[in-house]
Scaffold this motif. Structure first.
Motif, PDB file in Angstrom:
ATOM      1  N   LYS A 116       0.831  -1.208   0.000  1.00 34.08           N
ATOM      2  CA  LYS A 116       0.000   0.000   0.000  1.00 34.08           C
ATOM      3  C   LYS A 116       0.869   1.263   0.000  1.00 34.08           C
ATOM      4  O   LYS A 116       0.546   2.247  -0.663  1.00 34.08           O
ATOM      5  CB  LYS A 116      -0.956   0.006   1.200  1.00 34.08           C
ATOM      6  CG  LYS A 116      -1.946  -1.139   1.214  1.00 34.08           C
ATOM      7  CD  LYS A 116      -2.835  -1.137  -0.002  1.00 34.08           C
ATOM      8  CE  LYS A 116      -3.870  -2.256   0.066  1.00 34.08           C
ATOM      9  NZ  LYS A 116      -4.704  -2.283  -1.117  1.00 34.08           N
ATOM     10  N   GLU A 117       1.970   1.241   0.725  1.00 33.93           N
ATOM     11  CA  GLU A 117       2.878   2.383   0.765  1.00 33.93           C
ATOM     12  C   GLU A 117       3.514   2.617  -0.606  1.00 33.93           C
ATOM     13  O   GLU A 117       3.635   3.756  -1.060  1.00 33.93           O
ATOM     14  CB  GLU A 117       3.965   2.169   1.829  1.00 33.93           C
ATOM     15  CG  GLU A 117       4.965   3.292   1.925  1.00 33.93           C
ATOM     16  CD  GLU A 117       4.347   4.659   2.226  1.00 33.93           C
ATOM     17  OE1 GLU A 117       4.916   5.679   1.740  1.00 33.93           O
ATOM     18  OE2 GLU A 117       3.320   4.744   2.924  1.00 33.93           O
ATOM     19  N   THR A 118       3.890   1.549  -1.281  1.00 29.39           N
ATOM     20  CA  THR A 118       4.490   1.682  -2.610  1.00 29.39           C
ATOM     21  C   THR A 118       3.479   2.257  -3.601  1.00 29.39           C
ATOM     22  O   THR A 118       3.829   3.117  -4.421  1.00 29.39           O
ATOM     23  CB  THR A 118       5.033   0.322  -3.106  1.00 29.39           C
ATOM     24  OG1 THR A 118       5.963  -0.171  -2.148  1.00 29.39           O
ATOM     25  CG2 THR A 118       5.715   0.454  -4.449  1.00 29.39           C
ATOM     26  N   VAL A 119       2.240   1.803  -3.539  1.00 35.20           N
ATOM     27  CA  VAL A 119       1.199   2.347  -4.415  1.00 35.20           C
ATOM     28  C   VAL A 119       1.017   3.844  -4.129  1.00 35.20           C
ATOM     29  O   VAL A 119       0.937   4.659  -5.054  1.00 35.20           O
ATOM     30  CB  VAL A 119      -0.126   1.575  -4.273  1.00 35.20           C
ATOM     31  CG1 VAL A 119      -1.260   2.281  -5.009  1.00 35.20           C
ATOM     32  CG2 VAL A 119       0.034   0.143  -4.774  1.00 35.20           C
ATOM     33  N   SER A 120       0.998   4.206  -2.862  1.00 34.90           N
ATOM     34  CA  SER A 120       0.887   5.628  -2.498  1.00 34.90           C
ATOM     35  C   SER A 120       2.051   6.430  -3.064  1.00 34.90           C
ATOM     36  O   SER A 120       1.868   7.557  -3.541  1.00 34.90           O
ATOM     37  CB  SER A 120       0.858   5.794  -0.979  1.00 34.90           C
ATOM     38  OG  SER A 120      -0.322   5.257  -0.453  1.00 34.90           O
ATOM     39  N   GLN A 121       3.245   5.856  -3.019  1.00 35.89           N
ATOM     40  CA  GLN A 121       4.432   6.542  -3.546  1.00 35.89           C
ATOM     41  C   GLN A 121       4.333   6.738  -5.059  1.00 35.89           C
ATOM     42  O   GLN A 121       4.809   7.746  -5.586  1.00 35.89           O
ATOM     43  CB  GLN A 121       5.704   5.770  -3.183  1.00 35.89           C
ATOM     44  CG  GLN A 121       6.034   5.830  -1.714  1.00 35.89           C
ATOM     45  CD  GLN A 121       7.125   4.845  -1.309  1.00 35.89           C
ATOM     46  OE1 GLN A 121       7.642   4.080  -2.129  1.00 35.89           O
ATOM     47  NE2 GLN A 121       7.468   4.844  -0.031  1.00 35.89           N
ATOM     48  N   ILE A 122       3.710   5.804  -5.746  1.00 35.29           N
ATOM     49  CA  ILE A 122       3.520   5.950  -7.196  1.00 35.29           C
ATOM     50  C   ILE A 122       2.620   7.142  -7.483  1.00 35.29           C
ATOM     51  O   ILE A 122       2.901   7.956  -8.373  1.00 35.29           O
ATOM     52  CB  ILE A 122       2.974   4.643  -7.813  1.00 35.29           C
ATOM     53  CG1 ILE A 122       4.096   3.602  -7.832  1.00 35.29           C
ATOM     54  CG2 ILE A 122       2.385   4.876  -9.199  1.00 35.29           C
ATOM     55  CD1 ILE A 122       3.665   2.215  -8.226  1.00 35.29           C
ATOM     56  N   PHE A 123       1.540   7.283  -6.715  1.00 36.68           N
ATOM     57  CA  PHE A 123       0.663   8.444  -6.904  1.00 36.68           C
ATOM     58  C   PHE A 123       1.383   9.738  -6.536  1.00 36.68           C
ATOM     59  O   PHE A 123       1.215  10.762  -7.201  1.00 36.68           O
ATOM     60  CB  PHE A 123      -0.640   8.283  -6.112  1.00 36.68           C
ATOM     61  CG  PHE A 123      -1.608   7.329  -6.752  1.00 36.68           C
ATOM     62  CD1 PHE A 123      -2.217   7.622  -7.955  1.00 36.68           C
ATOM     63  CD2 PHE A 123      -1.902   6.120  -6.154  1.00 36.68           C
ATOM     64  CE1 PHE A 123      -3.103   6.739  -8.559  1.00 36.68           C
ATOM     65  CE2 PHE A 123      -2.787   5.225  -6.737  1.00 36.68           C
ATOM     66  CZ  PHE A 123      -3.385   5.533  -7.948  1.00 36.68           C
ATOM     67  N   ALA A 124       2.191   9.698  -5.497  1.00 32.78           N
ATOM     68  CA  ALA A 124       2.963  10.890  -5.104  1.00 32.78           C
ATOM     69  C   ALA A 124       3.945  11.279  -6.204  1.00 32.78           C
ATOM     70  O   ALA A 124       4.081  12.467  -6.531  1.00 32.78           O
ATOM     71  CB  ALA A 124       3.696  10.639  -3.788  1.00 32.78           C
ATOM     72  N   ALA A 125       4.624  10.303  -6.801  1.00 35.36           N
ATOM     73  CA  ALA A 125       5.570  10.589  -7.885  1.00 35.36           C
ATOM     74  C   ALA A 125       4.851  11.160  -9.102  1.00 35.36           C
ATOM     75  O   ALA A 125       5.349  12.088  -9.755  1.00 35.36           O
ATOM     76  CB  ALA A 125       6.335   9.322  -8.258  1.00 35.36           C
ATOM     77  N   LEU A 126       3.677  10.640  -9.381  1.00 36.40           N
ATOM     78  CA  LEU A 126       2.874  11.147 -10.493  1.00 36.40           C
ATOM     79  C   LEU A 126       2.516  12.614 -10.261  1.00 36.40           C
ATOM     80  O   LEU A 126       2.656  13.449 -11.161  1.00 36.40           O
ATOM     81  CB  LEU A 126       1.621  10.283 -10.627  1.00 36.40           C
ATOM     82  CG  LEU A 126       0.696  10.516 -11.797  1.00 36.40           C
ATOM     83  CD1 LEU A 126       0.010   9.207 -12.179  1.00 36.40           C
ATOM     84  CD2 LEU A 126      -0.364  11.544 -11.494  1.00 36.40           C
TER      85      LEU A 126
END
Length: 192
Positions: free
Chosen positions: A123-133
């Motif tokens: 879940k943290e990695t998915v959140s980081q993907i949205f943050a990077a986007l």
């Protein structure tokens, strides 16, 4: 390239866990499905807990690769966001789709620290993907990214319960609205 015994066990067990549930699938069922000896299974995975965590780790890597391929496919952050939800809709529009494997695993096997840790890391990695986007789009605050992540997770949960893949498209529309509003706030701040 021939798959290893571990890969064979993971593929079979993972399909069973996702389709039927972790608690419903016992070790004997996995042994029957994989056509291996019990000792072979335990040599590769010392316990069912280890096997479930490995299944989730494998799924994590596949989901993240899929999300990253979307980011490579579309250069524009807004298009990337749209495509993430479009791909989720395609998956959710399948009769085999049961929702988020990580949420399902925690709901069934939440007493396992090993399983919970893999799910949280995912879940943290998915959140980081949205943050990077959002960072790529020029939005430096974490608020919009948190909203996007929550919409993604909410779409997964809603489809799992309601069995209506249209929920993903509704979440996509909300995500695009959040994205556009965040960019608008940046423009307004620069013009002020």
């Amino acid at each position: 390239m021939k798959a290893s015994i571990s890969d064979h066990i993971l593929a079979s067990a993972g399909a069973l866990f996702y389709r039927e549930g972790i608690r419903a699938v016992g070790i004997d069922r996995i042994i029957d499905e994989t056509k291996i000896a019990k000792a072979t299974l335990y040599r590769h995975f010392p316990s069912k807990d280890h096997l479930v965590a490995a299944y989730l780790q494998d799924r994590h890597e596949r989901v993240i690769r899929s999300l990253e391929s979307v980011l490579d496919e579309a250069p524009d952050p807004r298009d990337q966001l749209n495509l993430i939800f479009e791909r989720l809709h395609e998956k959710a529009d399948s009769p085999e789709f049961r929702g988020c494997a990580f949420a399902l695993a925690v709901a069934e096997h939440g007493d396992s620290e090993r399983v919970v840790n893999v799910a949280r890391a995912h879940k943290e990695t998915v959140s980081q993907i949205f943050a990077a986007l959002m960072t790529k789009a020029g939005v430096e605050t974490s608020r919009a990214a948190a909203h996007l992540s929550l919409l993604y997770e909410g779409a997964l949960a809603t489809v799992a319960v309601g069995r209506d893949p249209q929920a993903v498209l509704t979440a996509r529309d909300c995500a695009l609205f959040v994205f556009d509003a965040a960019l608008s706030q940046i423009k307004d701040a620069k013009q002020a």
